[in-house]
Design an enzyme around this catalytic site. Sequence first.
Site, PDB file in Angstrom:
ATOM      1  N   ASN A  61       2.285   1.114  -6.053  1.00  0.00           N
ATOM      2  CA  ASN A  61       1.985   1.459  -4.674  1.00  0.00           C
ATOM      3  C   ASN A  61       1.776   2.962  -4.539  1.00  0.00           C
ATOM      4  O   ASN A  61       2.416   3.768  -5.210  1.00  0.00           O
ATOM      5  CB  ASN A  61       3.039   0.927  -3.686  1.00  0.00           C
ATOM      6  CG  ASN A  61       4.452   1.398  -3.943  1.00  0.00           C
ATOM      7  OD1 ASN A  61       4.909   1.479  -5.074  1.00  0.00           O
ATOM      8  ND2 ASN A  61       5.173   1.679  -2.865  1.00  0.00           N
ATOM      9  N   GLU A  63       1.564   5.521  -1.431  1.00  0.00           N
ATOM     10  CA  GLU A  63       1.706   5.753   0.003  1.00  0.00           C
ATOM     11  C   GLU A  63       0.940   7.001   0.424  1.00  0.00           C
ATOM     12  O   GLU A  63       0.540   7.826  -0.409  1.00  0.00           O
ATOM     13  CB  GLU A  63       3.189   5.902   0.363  1.00  0.00           C
ATOM     14  CG  GLU A  63       3.963   4.621   0.165  1.00  0.00           C
ATOM     15  CD  GLU A  63       5.429   4.736   0.538  1.00  0.00           C
ATOM     16  OE1 GLU A  63       6.078   3.681   0.576  1.00  0.00           O
ATOM     17  OE2 GLU A  63       5.946   5.849   0.796  1.00  0.00           O
ATOM     18  N   ASN A  64       0.730   7.122   1.728  1.00  0.00           N
ATOM     19  CA  ASN A  64       0.035   8.270   2.278  1.00  0.00           C
ATOM     20  C   ASN A  64       0.625   8.556   3.646  1.00  0.00           C
ATOM     21  O   ASN A  64       0.910   7.619   4.398  1.00  0.00           O
ATOM     22  CB  ASN A  64      -1.466   7.969   2.386  1.00  0.00           C
ATOM     23  CG  ASN A  64      -2.260   9.190   2.728  1.00  0.00           C
ATOM     24  OD1 ASN A  64      -2.246   9.653   3.858  1.00  0.00           O
ATOM     25  ND2 ASN A  64      -2.958   9.721   1.743  1.00  0.00           N
ATOM     26  N   TYR A  67      -0.457   6.849   7.325  1.00  0.00           N
ATOM     27  CA  TYR A  67      -0.306   5.394   7.246  1.00  0.00           C
ATOM     28  C   TYR A  67      -1.337   4.738   8.153  1.00  0.00           C
ATOM     29  O   TYR A  67      -1.544   5.222   9.253  1.00  0.00           O
ATOM     30  CB  TYR A  67       1.124   5.011   7.692  1.00  0.00           C
ATOM     31  CG  TYR A  67       1.389   3.539   7.622  1.00  0.00           C
ATOM     32  CD1 TYR A  67       1.740   2.949   6.432  1.00  0.00           C
ATOM     33  CD2 TYR A  67       1.238   2.732   8.753  1.00  0.00           C
ATOM     34  CE1 TYR A  67       1.963   1.582   6.352  1.00  0.00           C
ATOM     35  CE2 TYR A  67       1.457   1.381   8.688  1.00  0.00           C
ATOM     36  CZ  TYR A  67       1.823   0.804   7.481  1.00  0.00           C
ATOM     37  OH  TYR A  67       2.022  -0.543   7.404  1.00  0.00           O
ATOM     38  N   CYS A  72      -1.193  -1.023  -1.933  1.00  0.00           N
ATOM     39  CA  CYS A  72      -0.167  -1.763  -2.662  1.00  0.00           C
ATOM     40  C   CYS A  72      -0.463  -1.804  -4.163  1.00  0.00           C
ATOM     41  O   CYS A  72      -1.616  -1.703  -4.583  1.00  0.00           O
ATOM     42  CB  CYS A  72      -0.074  -3.195  -2.142  1.00  0.00           C
ATOM     43  SG  CYS A  72       0.338  -3.328  -0.397  1.00  0.00           S
ATOM     44  N   GLU A  74      -0.458  -4.303  -6.252  1.00  0.00           N
ATOM     45  CA  GLU A  74      -1.312  -5.417  -6.670  1.00  0.00           C
ATOM     46  C   GLU A  74      -2.785  -5.069  -6.506  1.00  0.00           C
ATOM     47  O   GLU A  74      -3.610  -5.316  -7.385  1.00  0.00           O
ATOM     48  CB  GLU A  74      -1.006  -6.675  -5.847  1.00  0.00           C
ATOM     49  CG  GLU A  74       0.401  -7.179  -5.982  1.00  0.00           C
ATOM     50  CD  GLU A  74       1.340  -6.654  -4.892  1.00  0.00           C
ATOM     51  OE1 GLU A  74       1.350  -5.422  -4.624  1.00  0.00           O
ATOM     52  OE2 GLU A  74       2.057  -7.463  -4.307  1.00  0.00           O
ATOM     53  N   CYS A 111       1.897  -8.906  -0.118  1.00  0.00           N
ATOM     54  CA  CYS A 111       1.621  -8.924   1.322  1.00  0.00           C
ATOM     55  C   CYS A 111       0.360  -9.746   1.580  1.00  0.00           C
ATOM     56  O   CYS A 111      -0.339 -10.165   0.652  1.00  0.00           O
ATOM     57  CB  CYS A 111       1.454  -7.501   1.840  1.00  0.00           C
ATOM     58  SG  CYS A 111      -0.087  -6.705   1.333  1.00  0.00           S
ATOM     59  N   CYS A 114      -2.821  -8.319  -0.052  1.00  0.00           N
ATOM     60  CA  CYS A 114      -2.832  -8.521  -1.503  1.00  0.00           C
ATOM     61  C   CYS A 114      -3.093  -9.983  -1.846  1.00  0.00           C
ATOM     62  O   CYS A 114      -3.835 -10.286  -2.790  1.00  0.00           O
ATOM     63  CB  CYS A 114      -1.524  -8.054  -2.120  1.00  0.00           C
ATOM     64  SG  CYS A 114      -1.351  -6.253  -2.098  1.00  0.00           S
TER      65      CYS A 114
END
Length: 157
Positions: A61, A63-64, A67, A72, A74, A111, A114
Site C-alpha cells: 500500500n 498512502e498519500n 486521500y 492498495c 493488491e 477492498c 481491489c
Amino acid sequence: MKKQLTINYEWLGDWKELPESEHILVEKAREAVQDAYAPYSHFKVGAAVLLEDGTIIKGNNQENIAYPSGLCAERVALFYANATYPQTSVKTIVVLADGDLIAPDECVSPCGSCRQVIAESEARQKADIRIILVSQDGKTWIFNSIKDILVFPFGVK
C-alpha cells in the site's frame, strides 16, 4: 424468485500448511509489507503475485496525504503485472497486513476496488486467480477465484 449464493474457501490454522511452493509467496508478501508507505494509517499491507511463468511481483500500500490518492497493495502488484507482463496470466495472489486495524487472528481482505480489479484480471486472462489471505498470526483463508468473495462484479460476467 429467491436465489442463494454459496462461497467456497479453505481455512488453515497456519500458512505453513500451504504447499511448500507457495511459502515463497507468503515470504515475498511479508517483505512487501516492510516497504509499504503508510505514515497516516500505520497499517501496512503487502501482496505477492505469482505469474504463470514463475515471476513473482510484490506490491504494497502507498498512502498519500491527499486521500484517496493512495493505492492498495493488491492493485499496485496487479497493475504492475498487467502493465509489464500483459500476455502472462496471474496464477495466485497472497495478501497480508501488519497493524492494529484488524485483530492478529483476522485476515485482511481485499477492498471493493481491489476485488473489482482482481475480477477484471480474471476476465482479461480468462482464468481464475487463487487468492490467499494470511493473518498476522498465520491463519490462512484460500479462495480459488474472486467469484467466491465478490458477487455481481461491475461489468464482468
